[in-house]
Design a protein around this motif. Structure first.
Motif, PDB file in Angstrom:
ATOM      1  N   SER A  26       0.543  -1.263   0.073  1.00 59.19           N
ATOM      2  CA  SER A  26       0.228   0.128  -0.204  1.00 59.19           C
ATOM      3  C   SER A  26       0.927   1.458  -0.226  1.00 59.19           C
ATOM      4  CB  SER A  26      -0.690  -0.315   1.502  1.00 59.19           C
ATOM      5  OG  SER A  26      -0.122   0.344   2.461  1.00 59.19           O
ATOM      6  N   THR A  27       2.013   1.438   0.539  1.00 65.90           N
ATOM      7  CA  THR A  27       2.705   2.128   0.103  1.00 65.90           C
ATOM      8  C   THR A  27       4.271   1.871  -0.915  1.00 65.90           C
ATOM      9  OG1 THR A  27       4.591   0.897   1.316  1.00 65.90           O
ATOM     10  CG2 THR A  27       2.886   2.504   2.559  1.00 65.90           C
ATOM     11  N   GLY A  28       3.792   1.514  -1.912  1.00 58.14           N
ATOM     12  CA  GLY A  28       4.256   0.847  -2.935  1.00 58.14           C
ATOM     13  C   GLY A  28       5.417   0.439  -2.970  1.00 58.14           C
ATOM     14  N   TRP A  29       6.158  -0.614  -2.431  1.00 59.77           N
ATOM     15  CA  TRP A  29       6.932  -2.135  -2.436  1.00 59.77           C
ATOM     16  C   TRP A  29       6.503  -2.621  -2.975  1.00 59.77           C
ATOM     17  CZ3 TRP A  29      11.527  -0.794  -0.353  1.00 59.77           C
ATOM     18  CH2 TRP A  29      12.353  -0.407   0.208  1.00 59.77           C
ATOM     19  N   ILE A  30       6.907  -3.641  -4.073  1.00 63.83           N
ATOM     20  CA  ILE A  30       6.875  -4.576  -5.012  1.00 63.83           C
ATOM     21  C   ILE A  30       7.673  -5.751  -4.124  1.00 63.83           C
ATOM     22  CG2 ILE A  30       7.566  -5.841  -7.231  1.00 63.83           C
ATOM     23  CD1 ILE A  30       8.536  -2.820  -8.516  1.00 63.83           C
ATOM     24  N   ILE A  31       6.331  -6.976  -3.416  1.00 62.77           N
ATOM     25  CA  ILE A  31       6.950  -7.347  -2.791  1.00 62.77           C
ATOM     26  C   ILE A  31       7.671  -8.215  -3.792  1.00 62.77           C
ATOM     27  CG2 ILE A  31       6.555  -9.709  -1.620  1.00 62.77           C
ATOM     28  CD1 ILE A  31       5.714  -7.352  -0.043  1.00 62.77           C
ATOM     29  N   LEU A  32       8.568  -9.202  -3.453  1.00 63.63           N
ATOM     30  CA  LEU A  32       9.662  -9.848  -4.161  1.00 63.63           C
ATOM     31  C   LEU A  32       9.707 -10.932  -3.713  1.00 63.63           C
ATOM     32  CD1 LEU A  32      12.691  -7.808  -5.158  1.00 63.63           C
ATOM     33  CD2 LEU A  32      10.972  -7.998  -6.694  1.00 63.63           C
ATOM     34  N   HIS A  33       9.396 -11.546  -2.407  1.00 66.58           N
ATOM     35  CA  HIS A  33       9.365 -13.111  -2.148  1.00 66.58           C
ATOM     36  C   HIS A  33       9.019 -12.809  -0.853  1.00 66.58           C
ATOM     37  CE1 HIS A  33      11.894 -15.603  -4.833  1.00 66.58           C
ATOM     38  NE2 HIS A  33      12.100 -14.324  -5.660  1.00 66.58           N
ATOM     39  N   ALA A  47      11.350  -6.804  -0.654  1.00 70.45           N
ATOM     40  CA  ALA A  47      10.407  -6.443  -1.686  1.00 70.45           C
ATOM     41  C   ALA A  47      11.700  -5.066  -1.619  1.00 70.45           C
ATOM     42  CB  ALA A  47       9.854  -5.308  -0.446  1.00 70.45           C
ATOM     43  N   GLN A  48      10.881  -4.535  -2.528  1.00 73.06           N
ATOM     44  CA  GLN A  48      11.786  -3.645  -4.135  1.00 73.06           C
ATOM     45  C   GLN A  48      11.132  -2.642  -4.046  1.00 73.06           C
ATOM     46  OE1 GLN A  48      13.109  -5.105  -7.636  1.00 73.06           O
ATOM     47  NE2 GLN A  48      12.689  -3.032  -8.250  1.00 73.06           N
ATOM     48  N   TYR A  49      11.937  -0.798  -4.404  1.00 74.51           N
ATOM     49  CA  TYR A  49      10.853   0.262  -4.040  1.00 74.51           C
ATOM     50  C   TYR A  49      11.761   0.711  -5.526  1.00 74.51           C
ATOM     51  CZ  TYR A  49       8.730   4.658  -3.457  1.00 74.51           C
ATOM     52  OH  TYR A  49       7.730   5.976  -3.167  1.00 74.51           O
ATOM     53  N   ASP A  50      11.034   1.574  -6.517  1.00 76.93           N
ATOM     54  CA  ASP A  50      11.042   2.131  -7.404  1.00 76.93           C
ATOM     55  C   ASP A  50      10.309   3.185  -7.724  1.00 76.93           C
ATOM     56  OD1 ASP A  50      12.405   2.704  -9.751  1.00 76.93           O
ATOM     57  OD2 ASP A  50      11.997   1.486 -10.940  1.00 76.93           O
ATOM     58  N   ALA A  51      11.481   4.090  -6.555  1.00 73.07           N
ATOM     59  CA  ALA A  51      10.668   6.116  -6.920  1.00 73.07           C
ATOM     60  C   ALA A  51      10.324   6.993  -7.981  1.00 73.07           C
ATOM     61  CB  ALA A  51      11.352   6.637  -6.298  1.00 73.07           C
ATOM     62  N   THR A  52      11.267   6.144  -9.246  1.00 74.17           N
ATOM     63  CA  THR A  52      11.372   6.383 -10.244  1.00 74.17           C
ATOM     64  C   THR A  52       9.731   6.397 -10.867  1.00 74.17           C
ATOM     65  OG1 THR A  52      12.813   4.873 -11.336  1.00 74.17           O
ATOM     66  CG2 THR A  52      13.044   6.935 -10.655  1.00 74.17           C
ATOM     67  N   GLY A  59       8.649  -0.635 -13.177  1.00 75.10           N
ATOM     68  CA  GLY A  59      10.526  -1.024 -12.879  1.00 75.10           C
ATOM     69  C   GLY A  59      10.369  -1.979 -12.583  1.00 75.10           C
ATOM     70  N   LYS A  60       9.754  -2.729 -12.447  1.00 71.63           N
ATOM     71  CA  LYS A  60      10.291  -4.329 -12.123  1.00 71.63           C
ATOM     72  C   LYS A  60      11.337  -5.035 -13.353  1.00 71.63           C
ATOM     73  CE  LYS A  60       5.238  -5.711 -11.006  1.00 71.63           C
ATOM     74  NZ  LYS A  60       3.729  -6.678 -11.122  1.00 71.63           N
ATOM     75  N   PHE A  71      15.113  -6.432   3.445  1.00 73.84           N
ATOM     76  CA  PHE A  71      14.857  -7.712   3.548  1.00 73.84           C
ATOM     77  C   PHE A  71      14.297  -7.394   5.142  1.00 73.84           C
ATOM     78  CE2 PHE A  71      18.796  -7.417   1.449  1.00 73.84           C
ATOM     79  CZ  PHE A  71      18.223  -8.697  -0.081  1.00 73.84           C
ATOM     80  N   VAL A  72      13.028  -7.608   5.093  1.00 72.58           N
ATOM     81  CA  VAL A  72      12.565  -7.565   6.490  1.00 72.58           C
ATOM     82  C   VAL A  72      12.016  -9.062   7.467  1.00 72.58           C
ATOM     83  CG1 VAL A  72      10.040  -6.685   6.857  1.00 72.58           C
ATOM     84  CG2 VAL A  72      11.170  -5.452   5.039  1.00 72.58           C
TER      85      VAL A  72
END
Length: 172
Positions: A26-33, A47-52, A59-60, A71-72
Motif C-alpha cells: 500500500s506504500t508502493g513496495w513490490i513484494i518479490l519474495h 521487497a523492492q521500491y522504485d521511486a521513479t 520498473g520490475k 529484507f524485512v
C-alpha cells in the motif's frame, strides 16, 4: 479433552507477515519474495521500491538510482511476551543469519545485486478476539491493522535499517 494439534491453530507469524506485506504494497513496495529460505535461514519479506516508477510496480527488474531492496524480519507477538515485542530476538547471531540469507538471495538473483539494500524490522502485536469483548478499547496508534482468523493484528512499529549491516557490492 486433548489439545488440538498445532495445525488447527492459525500461524500468527504468517498472519503478521501478511499484514506487513499488505502495508508495504500500500506504500508502493513490490513484494518479490515471502519466506525466502536457504540453508542459512529465512527472510520473511523481500521487497523492492522504485521511486521513479511510482506506485503500480513500474520498473520490475529495471535498476534505477532510486530503486532499493529491503529484507524485512517480522516479529509477531501477543501480550506478555518475553522479548520486548520481538526486538530482543534480533540478536547478532540472527542478524548474521539474515545477512547470509540475503547474500544467497542476491547470488540467485544477480540482476538485483547492485541495488542498495537494507534490513528492516516490523513489530506486530497480536491479540485473540474475545467473544465477550464489548465496547471500544483505547489503544496505541498502529501503522496498519487487520482482523483475521479470530485475531486482531496491529503493525505497531516499522524500523527501517534496523541494524548496522549493509550488503557489500564487491569492488565496484
Amino acid at each position: 479433552m486433548a489439545n488440538l494439534p498445532p495445525s488447527h491453530y492459525p500461524d500468527i507469524g504468517q498472519l503478521g507477515e501478511d499484514l506487513v506485506a499488505q502495508w508495504l504494497q500500500s506504500t508502493g513496495w513490490i513484494i518479490l519474495h515471502r519466506r525466502f529460505s536457504c540453508r542459512w535461514g529465512e527472510i520473511d519479506i523481500i521487497a523492492q521500491y522504485d521511486a521513479t516508477g511510482g506506485v503500480g510496480g513500474a520498473g520490475k527488474g529495471l535498476f534505477t538510482q532510486d530503486s532499493i531492496l529491503i529484507f524485512v524480519e517480522v516479529k509477531t507477538r501477543s501480550s506478555g511476551n518475553w522479548d520486548a515485542g520481538g526486538r530482543s530476538a534480533i540478536t547478532p547471531q540472527k542478524q548474521a543469519k539474515l545477512w547470509r540469507t540475503a547474500e544467497i538471495f542476491l547470488a540467485q538473483y544477480p540482476e538485483k545485486a547492485d541495488y542498495p539494500c537494507r534490513f528492516d524490522v516490523a513489530i506486530v502485536y497480536c491479540q485473540r478476539i474475545s467473544k465477550n469483548l464489548t465496547g471500544a478499547k483505547v489503544s496505541q496508534e498502529a501503522l496498519a491493522t487487520s482482523s483475521v482468523a479470530g485475531y486482531n493484528l496491529k503493525l505497531q512499529e516499522y524500523i527501517p535499517a534496523a541494524f548496522d549491516c549493509s550488503i557489500g557490492n564487491g569492488d565496484g
